[in-house]
Design an enzyme around this catalytic site. Structure first.
Site, PDB file in Angstrom:
ATOM      1  N   ASN A   1       0.833  -1.195   0.000  1.00 30.50           N
ATOM      2  CA  ASN A   1       0.000   0.000   0.000  1.00 30.50           C
ATOM      3  C   ASN A   1       0.873   1.252   0.000  1.00 30.50           C
ATOM      4  OD1 ASN A   1      -2.641   1.605   0.728  1.00 30.50           O
ATOM      5  ND2 ASN A   1      -1.107   2.262   2.203  1.00 30.50           N
ATOM      6  N   GLU A   2       0.873   1.978  -1.097  1.00 31.12           N
ATOM      7  CA  GLU A   2       1.468   3.322  -1.235  1.00 31.12           C
ATOM      8  C   GLU A   2       2.979   3.366  -1.084  1.00 31.12           C
ATOM      9  OE1 GLU A   2      -0.691   6.114   1.215  1.00 31.12           O
ATOM     10  OE2 GLU A   2      -2.499   5.953  -0.013  1.00 31.12           O
ATOM     11  N   ASP A   3       3.653   2.226  -1.177  1.00 38.29           N
ATOM     12  CA  ASP A   3       5.115   2.266  -1.073  1.00 38.29           C
ATOM     13  C   ASP A   3       5.744   2.906  -2.303  1.00 38.29           C
ATOM     14  OD1 ASP A   3       4.629   1.022   1.278  1.00 38.29           O
ATOM     15  OD2 ASP A   3       5.722  -0.810   0.841  1.00 38.29           O
TER      16      ASP A   3
END
Length: 848
Positions: free
Chosen positions: A434-436
Site C-alpha cells: 500500500n502506497e510504497d
C-alpha cells in the site's frame, strides 16, 4: 492413534519481565489475548485505552517486555506418535522455552509455528513449564534500525523503525488509530498428538471457458511420525452429497505430497453476490493406516474463474475484474483491522461487518496492507456471502529494507499466509503493498522501470522493489498461480502512481492534496479508484462512549481532537463544512453536518464512477477509504467501531444498487465566481445497471422549487431501454435557463420498472448554505410491520427535504436512511429489531 488436539487456552499467567516481585505473576483469563487486555482484566492495572486520553496512560506498556507461562499437562503419547506444539500467531519478538530449553525464536507476527516437543515431554513426568518471553517490539525496532544507518527510512505514519519489524504496521499509530503496541499470544496455541496427519490441503480449480467442466487438482501433504504405508482418501462433496472419491496408497517417511485430479461436469459456479449464488464445494482428505482413519482435513472452495482485464483502449489501459466471463464493477471499501486489540474480534463480529457490506451493495473489500492477514472467519464470511476480496500483502507507506534475514522472514510469511488463504474463492487479487511506490516518488528514491535486473534493485535506495517485483510474484507463481498479482496500490506499469489512464489510483485530492470540491469527484478518477474518502464524526452514542466529561462534549474539545488522528483535520473539516453548509456549534448538529458532507462526497464519487463503467469500462471500480474503525474515533469510516452506519453507508448503497438512476447539473464553482449564480446550467440523466438482462422502464424528471415544493414546469417522462451491465444515457444536453427560471430548484429523478419505483436521485442547487430549508412539512408515520419487531415508517413532505437521517440504535436495523424526500413521492423505511417498549426513532434533516 487417531489425531488428538489439546487446546492451550487457559491456565496461563503473565508478568512484566523485569518485575521480580513475588506477586508479579498475574492470571490470564484466556488466550488468544494481548498484554493490554490482560492488564485491563487484572485489578485495573490499565484503564481502557479507548476512553478519553487513556491511550497516553497506556504508552508505558509499549516499552515493556513480557513473559507468559503455563504448565502443560502431558497428553498420552503412544509409541509411534509425536507431539507438536502449534502456535498460530505470536506477537512479535518471541522466545519460547519448554522445561527451560529454548524451542523457538520468532520475530514475525504473521507466521505460525509448529515445534516437535515429543522428546522433551517424554523426558520427565513433569511439571512441564512452557514460557514465552515477548521482547519489546518498539525498542527492538529502534535497535534494529540503528544497525542500518545507510538505509533510507522514509515513509508516512508512525515511527519509521516499524519498517524493520514484521508486525502489524498500524500498531505504531496511523492517521486514524492510536499507538498501541500489543504483545502476546494473539492466535490459538495447542498440542497435537498424531501418528500421521494431513498437513496441507490445496484444491486448485480450472474452469473450462464454456463452464461445462471443471478440473479440481488437489494436493495433500501427509506427515507421519514413523515411516509406513498409508492410504490417502480424497472426497469431493457439495451440500453434504458425495460427488467423487479417490484413494491412494502412499509410503511416507516423514512427509509426502499426494495429488489427485477430479473432474466435475456442469459445476455450480461461485459468483459475487448479486450475480448468482455462492455454492461451496467441500474437499476432504483423510489419512488411514491399518484400515483405521488417523486424521482428516477439509476445506471449502468455490469454482469460478477470475481475471483482471488490462487492455489498451481509448482511455489508456483498462483495469477491471471479470468473474466467470462476466464483467463486474467493483464498488466497495477498504478494510483495516476491526480492533487494535485483535483477539477481541469475535467470529460473530466479523460476520456482522461482512453482512453490512453485502447489504450495503458493496461487491469488493480491500484488506489493507498496514494491518494483518485476516482471521479465517473473515474470509469464510466473504466466501459464503459473495464478497470479493482484494488482498494486500502487509507492507504500507514505507521504504522497506532487504537484508537477507529480513527477506527470508518475508518469504516464510508469504508462504505461510498464501497457503492458508489460497482456497478461498472470494480472494481474486493479491497486491504487493500500500502506497510504497508513492513513498518512492515523494522521497525521490531511485526507480528505473526499464531496469529489469533484480540484483541491481537491491543496491539502490529503493531496495523494496525487489520484494514487490521479484520475491512476491515468484512466490505467487509457485503458491497460487491462478490468482492475479499486482505489484502495488496504487501502481500502473511503472508510470507515476497518480496516472489516471492505467492501473489503480488513490485519489486524495478531495480531503488531502489540493482539497478539490467534492462535487467534481468523478472528474478526478482513474481506471480503478482503490482509495478515496471524506471524514465524518460517528454518531453521538459512540462519542459518548469515549468522552466521559460533559465539559468535553463540544466539537473542538481536547478529547475530540485526540480521537481524530488525521493531520490537519480541523482545517480540512472546517473547509468542507464552511464551503457547503451553514455552520453550527452545538455538538449534535455539528456531528450531523460532517456526516452530510461525507454522504454527499461518497455519493458524488460513486455515482459518477459507476456511470463511467458505462459500456467501455472507463472506470473498473471504486473502493472507499474506509469501511471500519479499529477504535472509537473520528475518521473516514462509513461505519463506526460499534458497527453503527453513518449516513454515507446508505448513500453508497443506493448508488450501488442493481439499478441506479443519476441526475446531475454541471458544477458551478460559487467560490470562484464569488457567488454569482449561473445564467444557464447543463444537466444529464442516466441509468446504471448491474443486471444481465435488457429491461424496459420509465424515467420521470421533476423540476421542484426548494422554497415552495411546487413543480416549476411539467415533469419530463422518458421511456428507457436499460442496457445490461452498463450505463444508459437518457439526457446529456439538457439546459436550464436561470433567467426564465431563476428560482432555486431540485432536479428529482425516479426510475420505474414493472410499475414500481426502483431508484431515485436528486440534484440540488449548490452550495446548501445558500438554501432556505425552513418549514419543510415533513411527516414520519410509524406502523407495525407484518413480523415481530418490525416497524414501517412512511415519510412525506410538502417541500423538498435533504438528508433525512434516522437514529442508529444497537440491534435495530434500518432498510434506508439519509433520504431526500420530494413532495408527492412518499417513501417507506422498514425498521427491524424494534420493540414496542422502544421510544420512537429520532431523526433530523438539513436545516431542521
Amino acid at each position: 492413534m487417531n489425531f488428538f488436539e489439546q487446546p492451550l487456552s487457559t491456565g496461563w499467567a503473565f508478568k512484566d519481565r523485569d518485575d521480580d516481585a513475588p506477586d508479579a505473576w498475574m492470571p490470564v483469563t484466556a488466550v488468544p489475548s494481548t498484554v493490554q487486555q490482560d492488564l485491563i482484566a487484572n485489578r485495573k492495572l490499565l484503564e481502557d485505552p479507548y476512553i478519553g486520553l487513556n491511550e497516553l496512560k497506556a504508552h508505558w506498556v509499549n516499552e515493556k517486555s513480557w513473559i507468559y507461562r503455563t504448565e502443560l499437562k502431558r497428553p498420552e503419547i503412544p509409541i509411534g506418535t509425536k507431539v507438536d506444539l502449534v502456535f498460530d500467531g505470536l506477537d512479535t519478538f518471541a522466545s519460547v522455552t519448554l522445561n527451560g530449553q529454548n524451542i523457538l525464536t520468532s520475530s514475525n507476527m504473521f507466521i505460525g509455528h509448529r515445534v516437535d516437543v515429543t522428546k522433551l515431554l517424554l523426558e520427565s513426568d513433569g511439571p512441564h513449564i512452557l514460557e514465552i518471553e515477548f521482547d519489546c517490539a518498539q525498542l527492538k525496532a529502534q535497535e534494529v534500525r540503528s544497525k542500518y544507518p545507510d538505509h533510507r527510512w522514509d515513509g508516512f505514519n508512525g515511527d519509521m523503525a516499524r519498517l524493520a519489524v514484521r508486525k502489524a504496521q498500524y500498531h505504531w499509530g496511523w492517521d486514524w488509530g492510536p499507538v498501541i503496541m500489543t504483545a502476546g499470544i494473539w492466535r490459538d496455541v495447542r498440542l497435537e498428538v498424531y501418528s500421521a496427519r494431513v498437513a496441507e490441503l490445496w484444491p486448485q480449480t480450472q474452469l473450462e471457458p464454456n463452464h461445462k467442466t471443471a478440473t479440481v487438482t488437489v494436493t495433500a501433504e501427509i506427515d507421519a511420525a514413523i515411516s509406513g504405508n498409508y492410504t490417502a482418501s480424497f472426497c469431493l462433496s457439495l451440500r453434504g452429497e458425495e460427488i467423487v472419491r479417490q484413494n491412494f496408497s502412499v509410503k511416507v517417511s516423514s512427509s509426502k505430497s499426494v495429488e489427485a485430479k477430479l473432474q466435475i461436469n456442469n459445476p455450480e459456479l461461485w459468483w459475487p453476490h448479486g450475480y448468482g449464488s455462492q455454492p461451496l464445494y467441500d474437499m476432504s482428505v483423510s489419512v488411514s493406516g491399518n484400515a483405521k482413519e488417523l486424521h482428516k482435513m477439509s476445506k471449502k472452495f468455490g469454482i469460478r474463474s477470475a481475471e483482471v482485464i488490462q487492455q489498451p483502449d481509448k482511455h489508456g489501459k483498462s483495469f477491471f475484474f471479470r468473474i466467470n466471463g462476466e464483467d463486474i464493477f467493483c464498488g466497495g471499501s477498504c478494510w483495516i483491522p476491526a480492533d487494535n486489540l485483535l483477539p477481541s474480534i469475535s467470529q460473530e463480529r466479523y460476520r456482522k461487518w461482512i453482512d453490512l457490506m453485502v447489504k450495503g451493495g458493496q461487491t469488493m473489500v480491500r484488506v489493507w496492507g498496514g494491518g494483518i492477514y485476516e482471521d479465517k472467519a473473515f474470509y469464510e464470511a466473504c466466501d459464503e456471502s459473495g464478497l470479493l476480496v482484494w488482498q494486500d500483502f502487509m507492507f504500507a507507506c514505507g521504504n522497506y529494507p532487504v537484508w537477507p534475514e529480513f527477506l527470508e522472514s518475508i518469504q516464510q510469511e508469504v508462504t505461510y499466509n498464501v497457503c492458508r488463504l489460497r482456497h478461498h474463492p472470494s480472494i481474486v487479487l493479491y497486491v504487493g503493498n500500500n502506497e510504497d511506490y508513492q513513498v518512492q516518488e515523494q522521497a525521490n528514491l531511485t526507480y528505473n522501470y526499464d531496469d529489469k535486473d533484480p540484483e541491481s534493485w537491491l543496491k539502490t535506495d529503493f531496495p523494496a522493489r525487489y520484494i514487490y517485483e521479484k520475491l512476491l510474484p515468484e512466490a505467487m507463481a509457485k503458491l497460487s498461480p491462478s490468482t492475479f498479482y499486482h505489484p502495488g496500490s496504487p501502481w500502473g506499469d511503472g508510470k507515476v502512481t497518480s496516472d489516471p489512464t492505467i492501473g489503480d489510483i488513490h485519489q486524495w485530492n478531495v480531503w488531502h492534496g489540493t482539497q478539490e470540491k467534492y462535487q467534481i469527484f468523478d472528474t478526478l478518477g482513474g481506471r480503478f479508484n482503490s482509495e478515496f474518502g471524506m471524514e465524518a464524526f460517528p454518531h453521538m452514542a459512540t462519542i459518548e462512549y469515549f468522552i466521559e466529561n460533559e465539559s468535553e462534549k463540544f466539537p473542538q474539545s481536547q478529547v475530540m481532537d485526540f480521537h481524530n488522528k488525521a493531520d490537519g483535520h480541523e482545517r480540512r473539516l472546517a473547509t468542507y463544512l464552511v464551503e457547503n453548509l451553514r455552520m453550527a456549534t452545538d455538538l449534535e448538529t455539528y456531528i450531523y453536518l460532517t456526516q452530510v458532507v461525507q454522504a454527499e462526497t461518497m455519493m458524488f464519487g460513486y455515482r459518477g464512477w459507476r456511470r463511467q463503467w458505462g459500456n467501455d469500462r472507463q472506470c473498473g471500480g471504486a473502493l472507499l477509504w474506509q469501511i471500519n474503525d479499529c477504535w472509537p474515533t473520528i475518521s473516514w469510516a462509513i461505519i463506526d467501531y460499534f458497527l453503527r452506519p453513518k449516513p454515507a453507508y446508505y448513500t453508497v448503497r443506493r448508488v450501488m444498487g442493481p439499478l441506479a438512476i443519476g441526475v446531475r447539473r454541471e458544477h458551478h464553482d460559487w467560490s470562484v465566481v464569488h457567488a454569482r449564480p449561473p445564467t444557464t446550467s447543463k444537466y444529464e440523466v442516466w441509468v446504471a445497471s448491474s443486471g444481465r438482462e435488457v429491461l424496459h422502464g420509465t424515467v420521470e424528471l421533476r423540476f421542484l422549487s426548494v422554497a415552495s415544493g411546487q413543480d416549476l414546469r411539467p415533469p419530463s417522462v422518458y421511456d428507457v431501454t436499460i442496457t445490461p451491465n452498463g450505463t444508459t444515457n437518457m439526457v446529456s444536453d439538457g439546459i436550464i435557463d436561470h433567467l426564465t427560471q431563476p428560482e432555486a430548484h431540485v432536479l428529482a429523478a425516479r426510475l420505474w420498472v414493472d410499475g414500481h419505483v426502483v431508484a431515485r436521485d436528486a440534484d440540488w442547487p449548490q452550495p446548501f448554505k445558500y438554501l432556505d430549508f425552513s418549514d419543510r412539512g415533513l411527516e414520519v408515520k410509524a406502523h407495525n410491520g407484518t413480523t415481530p419487531g418490525q416497524q414501517i415508517l412512511t415519510i412525506s413532505a410538502r417541500r423538498p427535504v435533504k438528508c433525512l437521517v434516522f437514529e442508529e440504535r444497537e440491534n435495530v436495523h434500518l432498510s434506508d436512511s439519509a433520504l431526500d424526500i420530494m413532495p408527492g413521492d412518499e417513501q417507506t423505511v422498514t425498521v427491524s429489531g424494534f420493540s414496542e417498549s422502544h421510544s420512537p426513532l429520532k431523526y433530523r434533516y438539513l436545516g431542521q
